[in-house]
Each structure stands twice: as C-alpha cells, then as structure tokens.
Design a protein around this motif. Sequence first.
Motif, PDB file in Angstrom:
ATOM      1  N   LEU A   1      -5.484  -2.187  -9.063  1.00  0.00           N
ATOM      2  CA  LEU A   1      -6.208  -2.728  -7.908  1.00  0.00           C
ATOM      3  C   LEU A   1      -6.575  -1.627  -6.917  1.00  0.00           C
ATOM      4  O   LEU A   1      -7.683  -1.618  -6.370  1.00  0.00           O
ATOM      5  CB  LEU A   1      -5.372  -3.802  -7.211  1.00  0.00           C
ATOM      6  N   VAL A   2      -5.652  -0.714  -6.672  1.00  0.00           N
ATOM      7  CA  VAL A   2      -5.926   0.388  -5.748  1.00  0.00           C
ATOM      8  C   VAL A   2      -7.062   1.248  -6.278  1.00  0.00           C
ATOM      9  O   VAL A   2      -7.957   1.647  -5.523  1.00  0.00           O
ATOM     10  CB  VAL A   2      -4.654   1.234  -5.512  1.00  0.00           C
TER      11      VAL A   2
ATOM     12  N   ARG B   1      -9.526   0.337  -8.165  1.00  0.00           N
ATOM     13  CA  ARG B   1     -10.799  -0.400  -8.101  1.00  0.00           C
ATOM     14  C   ARG B   1     -11.276  -0.676  -6.690  1.00  0.00           C
ATOM     15  O   ARG B   1     -12.468  -0.632  -6.404  1.00  0.00           O
ATOM     16  CB  ARG B   1     -10.662  -1.739  -8.823  1.00  0.00           C
ATOM     17  N   HIS B   2     -10.314  -1.022  -5.802  1.00  0.00           N
ATOM     18  CA  HIS B   2     -10.692  -1.557  -4.497  1.00  0.00           C
ATOM     19  C   HIS B   2     -10.284  -0.692  -3.306  1.00  0.00           C
ATOM     20  O   HIS B   2     -10.694  -0.988  -2.185  1.00  0.00           O
ATOM     21  CB  HIS B   2     -10.085  -2.955  -4.305  1.00  0.00           C
ATOM     22  N   GLY B   3      -9.458   0.297  -3.520  1.00  0.00           N
ATOM     23  CA  GLY B   3      -8.977   1.113  -2.410  1.00  0.00           C
ATOM     24  C   GLY B   3      -7.721   0.522  -1.786  1.00  0.00           C
ATOM     25  O   GLY B   3      -7.348  -0.623  -2.045  1.00  0.00           O
TER      26      GLY B   3
ATOM     27  N   HIS C   1      -6.986  -0.467   1.222  1.00  0.00           N
ATOM     28  CA  HIS C   1      -7.046  -1.408   2.344  1.00  0.00           C
ATOM     29  C   HIS C   1      -7.634  -2.768   1.984  1.00  0.00           C
ATOM     30  O   HIS C   1      -7.884  -3.584   2.880  1.00  0.00           O
ATOM     31  CB  HIS C   1      -7.826  -0.781   3.500  1.00  0.00           C
ATOM     32  N   ASP C   2      -7.795  -3.034   0.726  1.00  0.00           N
ATOM     33  CA  ASP C   2      -8.342  -4.319   0.285  1.00  0.00           C
ATOM     34  C   ASP C   2      -7.267  -5.403   0.368  1.00  0.00           C
ATOM     35  O   ASP C   2      -6.080  -5.149   0.147  1.00  0.00           O
ATOM     36  CB  ASP C   2      -8.838  -4.193  -1.164  1.00  0.00           C
ATOM     37  N   ASP C   3      -7.679  -6.636   0.684  1.00  0.00           N
ATOM     38  CA  ASP C   3      -6.732  -7.746   0.780  1.00  0.00           C
ATOM     39  C   ASP C   3      -6.003  -8.000  -0.535  1.00  0.00           C
ATOM     40  O   ASP C   3      -4.832  -8.377  -0.525  1.00  0.00           O
ATOM     41  CB  ASP C   3      -7.442  -9.022   1.219  1.00  0.00           C
ATOM     42  N   LYS C   4      -6.683  -7.799  -1.661  1.00  0.00           N
ATOM     43  CA  LYS C   4      -6.037  -7.998  -2.968  1.00  0.00           C
ATOM     44  C   LYS C   4      -4.870  -7.034  -3.147  1.00  0.00           C
ATOM     45  O   LYS C   4      -3.836  -7.390  -3.697  1.00  0.00           O
ATOM     46  CB  LYS C   4      -7.048  -7.803  -4.101  1.00  0.00           C
ATOM     47  N   VAL C   5      -5.066  -5.810  -2.690  1.00  0.00           N
ATOM     48  CA  VAL C   5      -4.023  -4.793  -2.791  1.00  0.00           C
ATOM     49  C   VAL C   5      -2.833  -5.182  -1.912  1.00  0.00           C
ATOM     50  O   VAL C   5      -1.678  -5.082  -2.335  1.00  0.00           O
ATOM     51  CB  VAL C   5      -4.576  -3.408  -2.409  1.00  0.00           C
TER      52      VAL C   5
ATOM     53  N   LYS D   1      -1.920  -8.198  -0.919  1.00  0.00           N
ATOM     54  CA  LYS D   1      -1.223  -9.344  -1.509  1.00  0.00           C
ATOM     55  C   LYS D   1      -0.367  -8.925  -2.692  1.00  0.00           C
ATOM     56  O   LYS D   1       0.771  -9.364  -2.844  1.00  0.00           O
ATOM     57  CB  LYS D   1      -2.225 -10.411  -1.929  1.00  0.00           C
ATOM     58  N   GLN D   2      -0.913  -8.050  -3.543  1.00  0.00           N
ATOM     59  CA  GLN D   2      -0.156  -7.585  -4.700  1.00  0.00           C
ATOM     60  C   GLN D   2       1.051  -6.754  -4.265  1.00  0.00           C
ATOM     61  O   GLN D   2       2.131  -6.857  -4.836  1.00  0.00           O
ATOM     62  CB  GLN D   2      -1.049  -6.774  -5.643  1.00  0.00           C
TER      63      GLN D   2
END
Length: 53
Positions: free
Chosen positions: A21-22, A24-26, A28-32, A34-35
């Motif tokens: 996730l990091v 793909r999204h960096g 500071h992404d909300d998905k990161v 939450k994970q």
Amino acid sequence: MREIKQIKDQIEQNRQHLRRLVERHGMHDDKVLKQSMLLDELINKYTRLIEKY
C-alpha cells in the motif's frame, strides 16, 4: 501455541500488505493508515498472548 503461530502469520501478511500500500499510495493515504492500525492491533494481540506464557 497454535494461536500464536496464526497471529504471527497474520502479522507478516498484514506487514507485506502495508508495504504494498505504501508503495502504491504513499505514506499519507487513508488506506495506509487503516492498514497500519490493523497491524498495530495484531501486534498488540500477539504481545498480550505471549505474555500469558
């Protein structure tokens, strides 16, 4: 002891997922976030469990 192994496996799977996730999204992404929180919960559960033994 089986439960400890299962949680260790879950921690490793979630750690790998977090890393992807990091990538793909960096950071500071909300998905990161939450994970990361989910991984923290698993690590805390693991710590509590091994303290019993």
